[in-house]
Design a protein around this motif. Structure first.
Motif, mmCIF file in Angstrom:
data_model
loop_
_atom_site.group_PDB
_atom_site.id
_atom_site.type_symbol
_atom_site.label_atom_id
_atom_site.label_comp_id
_atom_site.label_asym_id
_atom_site.label_seq_id
_atom_site.Cartn_x
_atom_site.Cartn_y
_atom_site.Cartn_z
ATOM 1 N N LYS A 230 -20.463 -5.074 2.004
ATOM 2 C CA LYS A 230 -19.632 -5.980 2.796
ATOM 3 C C LYS A 230 -18.146 -5.800 2.471
ATOM 4 O O LYS A 230 -17.763 -5.579 1.329
ATOM 5 N N GLY A 231 -17.332 -5.905 3.494
ATOM 6 C CA GLY A 231 -15.883 -5.919 3.333
ATOM 7 C C GLY A 231 -15.296 -7.117 4.061
ATOM 8 O O GLY A 231 -15.578 -7.323 5.242
ATOM 9 N N ASN A 232 -14.521 -7.922 3.352
ATOM 10 C CA ASN A 232 -13.942 -9.149 3.911
ATOM 11 C C ASN A 232 -12.484 -8.942 4.293
ATOM 12 O O ASN A 232 -11.773 -8.143 3.673
ATOM 13 N N TYR A 233 -12.055 -9.680 5.303
ATOM 14 C CA TYR A 233 -10.664 -9.658 5.739
ATOM 15 C C TYR A 233 -10.105 -11.081 5.738
ATOM 16 O O TYR A 233 -10.804 -12.032 6.102
ATOM 17 N N PHE A 234 -8.835 -11.186 5.348
ATOM 18 C CA PHE A 234 -8.097 -12.439 5.459
ATOM 19 C C PHE A 234 -6.882 -12.198 6.356
ATOM 20 O O PHE A 234 -6.274 -11.117 6.319
ATOM 21 N N ALA A 235 -6.546 -13.197 7.160
ATOM 22 C CA ALA A 235 -5.414 -13.092 8.090
ATOM 23 C C ALA A 235 -4.205 -13.824 7.533
ATOM 24 O O ALA A 235 -4.331 -14.841 6.839
ATOM 25 N N LEU A 236 -3.040 -13.313 7.859
ATOM 26 C CA LEU A 236 -1.779 -13.937 7.458
ATOM 27 C C LEU A 236 -1.311 -14.868 8.558
ATOM 28 O O LEU A 236 -1.240 -14.486 9.726
ATOM 29 N N SER A 237 -0.967 -16.087 8.183
ATOM 30 C CA SER A 237 -0.358 -16.999 9.145
ATOM 31 C C SER A 237 1.145 -16.718 9.191
ATOM 32 O O SER A 237 1.777 -16.469 8.172
ATOM 33 N N GLY A 238 1.691 -16.725 10.383
ATOM 34 C CA GLY A 238 3.122 -16.478 10.525
ATOM 35 C C GLY A 238 3.444 -15.035 10.839
ATOM 36 O O GLY A 238 2.564 -14.185 11.030
ATOM 37 N N LYS A 239 4.724 -14.752 10.885
ATOM 38 C CA LYS A 239 5.236 -13.450 11.289
ATOM 39 C C LYS A 239 4.952 -12.378 10.246
ATOM 40 O O LYS A 239 4.997 -12.633 9.039
ATOM 41 N N SER A 240 4.706 -11.166 10.723
ATOM 42 C CA SER A 240 4.451 -10.065 9.805
ATOM 43 C C SER A 240 5.716 -9.703 9.027
ATOM 44 O O SER A 240 6.807 -9.588 9.608
ATOM 45 N N PRO A 241 5.580 -9.488 7.712
ATOM 46 C CA PRO A 241 6.732 -9.012 6.941
ATOM 47 C C PRO A 241 6.905 -7.500 7.018
ATOM 48 O O PRO A 241 7.890 -6.971 6.492
ATOM 49 N N PHE A 242 5.958 -6.802 7.641
ATOM 50 C CA PHE A 242 5.946 -5.341 7.631
ATOM 51 C C PHE A 242 5.985 -4.768 9.048
ATOM 52 O O PHE A 242 5.522 -5.393 9.998
ATOM 53 N N GLU A 243 6.517 -3.547 9.152
ATOM 54 C CA GLU A 243 6.505 -2.803 10.409
ATOM 55 C C GLU A 243 5.473 -1.676 10.390
ATOM 56 O O GLU A 243 5.168 -1.103 11.426
ATOM 57 N N ARG A 244 4.959 -1.366 9.209
ATOM 58 C CA ARG A 244 3.998 -0.282 9.044
ATOM 59 C C ARG A 244 2.750 -0.807 8.346
ATOM 60 O O ARG A 244 2.739 -1.921 7.815
ATOM 61 N N LEU A 245 1.713 0.034 8.308
ATOM 62 C CA LEU A 245 0.552 -0.273 7.504
ATOM 63 C C LEU A 245 0.903 -0.055 6.035
ATOM 64 O O LEU A 245 1.584 0.919 5.692
ATOM 65 N N ILE A 246 0.416 -0.946 5.190
ATOM 66 C CA ILE A 246 0.714 -0.858 3.767
ATOM 67 C C ILE A 246 -0.606 -0.730 3.011
ATOM 68 O O ILE A 246 -1.449 -1.618 3.065
ATOM 69 N N TYR A 247 -0.746 0.385 2.285
ATOM 70 C CA TYR A 247 -1.958 0.649 1.511
ATOM 71 C C TYR A 247 -1.598 0.798 0.037
ATOM 72 O O TYR A 247 -0.625 1.484 -0.298
ATOM 73 N N PRO A 248 -2.387 0.216 -0.851
ATOM 74 C CA PRO A 248 -2.225 0.537 -2.269
ATOM 75 C C PRO A 248 -2.829 1.902 -2.564
ATOM 76 O O PRO A 248 -3.462 2.529 -1.698
ATOM 77 N N VAL A 249 -2.660 2.386 -3.781
ATOM 78 C CA VAL A 249 -3.351 3.595 -4.219
ATOM 79 C C VAL A 249 -4.856 3.315 -4.177
ATOM 80 O O VAL A 249 -5.301 2.229 -4.553
ATOM 81 N N PRO A 250 -5.689 4.248 -3.689
ATOM 82 C CA PRO A 250 -7.120 3.973 -3.484
ATOM 83 C C PRO A 250 -7.846 3.539 -4.749
ATOM 84 O O PRO A 250 -7.466 3.901 -5.867
ATOM 85 N N VAL A 251 -8.930 2.762 -4.531
ATOM 86 C CA VAL A 251 -9.805 2.323 -5.610
ATOM 87 C C VAL A 251 -11.205 2.843 -5.326
ATOM 88 O O VAL A 251 -11.495 3.294 -4.217
ATOM 89 N N HIS A 252 -12.087 2.771 -6.309
ATOM 90 C CA HIS A 252 -13.459 3.243 -6.103
ATOM 91 C C HIS A 252 -14.146 2.416 -5.016
ATOM 92 O O HIS A 252 -14.134 1.194 -5.052
ATOM 93 N N GLY A 253 -14.737 3.118 -4.050
ATOM 94 C CA GLY A 253 -15.495 2.444 -3.004
ATOM 95 C C GLY A 253 -14.696 2.140 -1.754
ATOM 96 O O GLY A 253 -15.265 1.774 -0.733
ATOM 97 N N GLY A 254 -13.367 2.268 -1.811
ATOM 98 C CA GLY A 254 -12.573 1.940 -0.634
ATOM 99 C C GLY A 254 -11.112 2.286 -0.851
ATOM 100 O O GLY A 254 -10.734 2.893 -1.859
ATOM 101 N N LEU A 255 -10.307 1.865 0.090
ATOM 102 C CA LEU A 255 -8.882 2.184 0.051
ATOM 103 C C LEU A 255 -8.040 1.025 -0.448
ATOM 104 O O LEU A 255 -6.823 1.029 -0.297
ATOM 105 N N GLY A 256 -8.677 0.032 -1.070
ATOM 106 C CA GLY A 256 -7.936 -1.103 -1.585
ATOM 107 C C GLY A 256 -7.668 -2.133 -0.501
ATOM 108 O O GLY A 256 -7.873 -1.887 0.692
ATOM 109 N N ILE A 257 -7.233 -3.306 -0.919
ATOM 110 C CA ILE A 257 -6.921 -4.378 0.032
ATOM 111 C C ILE A 257 -5.572 -4.072 0.646
ATOM 112 O O ILE A 257 -4.529 -4.244 0.024
#
Length: 372
Positions: A230-257
């Motif tokens: 399972k992979g869960n998602y949470f939504a941000l209320s309000g305006k986006s602070p970003f113009e691009r996709l933001i990814y952390p350095v990958p972790v085991h099993g996925g690409l991070g939150i």
């Protein structure tokens, strides 16, 4: 004995629809069996809707080749079919010196994979691009984008049906057997039917292993185990602070939150990797604590109370916790010895990006083109 047909595809997600399109356009008579009442209701509609560049995967993997080839095919397809998408780019951000040291390796792996447009950017340049980010450096991937996944599936379905393919909804595969001159299939639902197909393609995502097991004579050793993670998602209320996709350095099993924008500008964070959860689609609000901690590693200004449970997806992973990642498994007659049979297993991310290339590869395994 059952009605004789040329090609049956099990599963009407983005992969099954892309394969139906390719085979119908190659002149095959195609029937798609879908156990639900609509297209793409599982993996295909519960993901980040990201067009991936092909950065992270092992160089010799089929997954890598299909992602890079699929991305190159996908943008022109979306443009020609009027499917909403945006090539907004992605930043892979390092939040400490240890992660910063990993960026060069990611860059080199991507270059070998055929992704040649990445560049390293300093913390100062990142701040100019995305003032709310905190990092020690990043990789910019300009060819990463976002897409309306349902719009893509509608386009693929339209192409497939225009070429003569038919989709049978609420039509679960209940059994089958390998014959000397084809593959017999027993289909359930409100209008059960029996078919004998020259070709069968199992593209059922979370149900692929069950579909293979239902066909007597499908070699059991050719079916890898599935782990529904399972992979869960949470939504941000309000305006986006970003113009691009933001990814952390990958972790085991996925690409991070990671932070993903949709086409309306709404931001969602996820998915996490919930190894222990039941593969259901509810989101436990208590997981928000993990999300706040992860997101604040690259966006310290995330306000308290700004995240709300949104949705969840389930990955058809081929590895359990602690095991090395695995490639896509796409097996044709030359692998398992059954004429006319192709099984696709573990088609998780970047399956959506890879869909057109996956379809070409499957068509080639059946003798209609050149494999990727």
């Amino acid at each position: 004995m059952g009605e004789r047909v040329q090609t049956v595809i099990v599963g009407a997600g983005v992969i099954g629809l892309a394969i139906a399109r390719a085979l119908a356009q190659a002149g095959r008579e195609v029937i798609v069996l879908e156990r639900h009442g609509l297209i793409g209701s599982e993996v295909s509609s519960r993901n980040s809707e990201v067009i991936h560049a092909g950065i992270y995967y092992a160089t010799d993997w089929l997954k890598t080749r299909l992602c890079v080839a699929g991305r190159k095919k996908l943008y022109p397809y979306l443009e020609s079919h009027g499917v909403a998408h945006r090539k907004i780019g992605k930043l892979i951000v390092a939040c400490d010196q240890e992660q910063l040291a990993k960026l060069s390796g990611i860059m080199e792996g991507a270059r070998v994979n055929g992704v040649d447009d990445l560049r390293l950017v300093s913390a100062e340049e990142v701040h100019e691009m995305e003032p709310h980010l905190a990092c020690t450096g990043a990789i910019l991937s300009p060819s990463t984008g976002i897409v309306d996944a349902h719009g893509l599936m509608l386009a693929l379905r339209g192409d497939a049906e225009a070429a003569g393919a038919m989709i049978a909804f609420n039509a679960p595969l209940e059994g089958g057997r390998i014959l000397d001159d084809g593959i017999a299939l027993d289909v359930g639902g409100e209008t059960p039917m029996s078919l004998v197909a020259d070709e069968v393609v199992i593209a059922a995502g979370l149900g692929a292993q069950d579909a293979a097991a239902a066909i007597e004579g499908y070699p059991a050793e050719a079916v890898p185990p599935i782990h529904r993670i399972k992979g869960n998602y949470f939504a941000l209320s309000g305006k986006s602070p970003f113009e691009r996709l933001i990814y952390p350095v990958p972790v085991h099993g996925g690409l991070g939150i990671h932070a993903t924008l949709d086409l309306s500008g709404r931001v969602k964070f996820g998915p996490d990797v919930d190894w222990d959860a039941e593969p259901a689609y509810d989101v436990d609000p208590a997981r928000g604590e993990v999300f706040y901690e992860a997101v604040r590693s690259y966006w310290p200004g995330l306000p308290d109370g700004a995240l709300a449970p949104d949705y969840a997806g389930v990955r058809p992973k081929l590895t359990a916790r602690g095991e090395p990642a695995r490639d896509f498994v796409i097996e044709g007659p030359e692998t398992h010895g059954v004429a006319g049979l192709v099984g696709l297993f573990g088609i998780e991310s970047p399956g959506l990006t890879s869909s057109l290339a996956v379809a070409d590869h499957v068509a080639a395994l059946l003798g209609y083109g050149k494999a990727q």
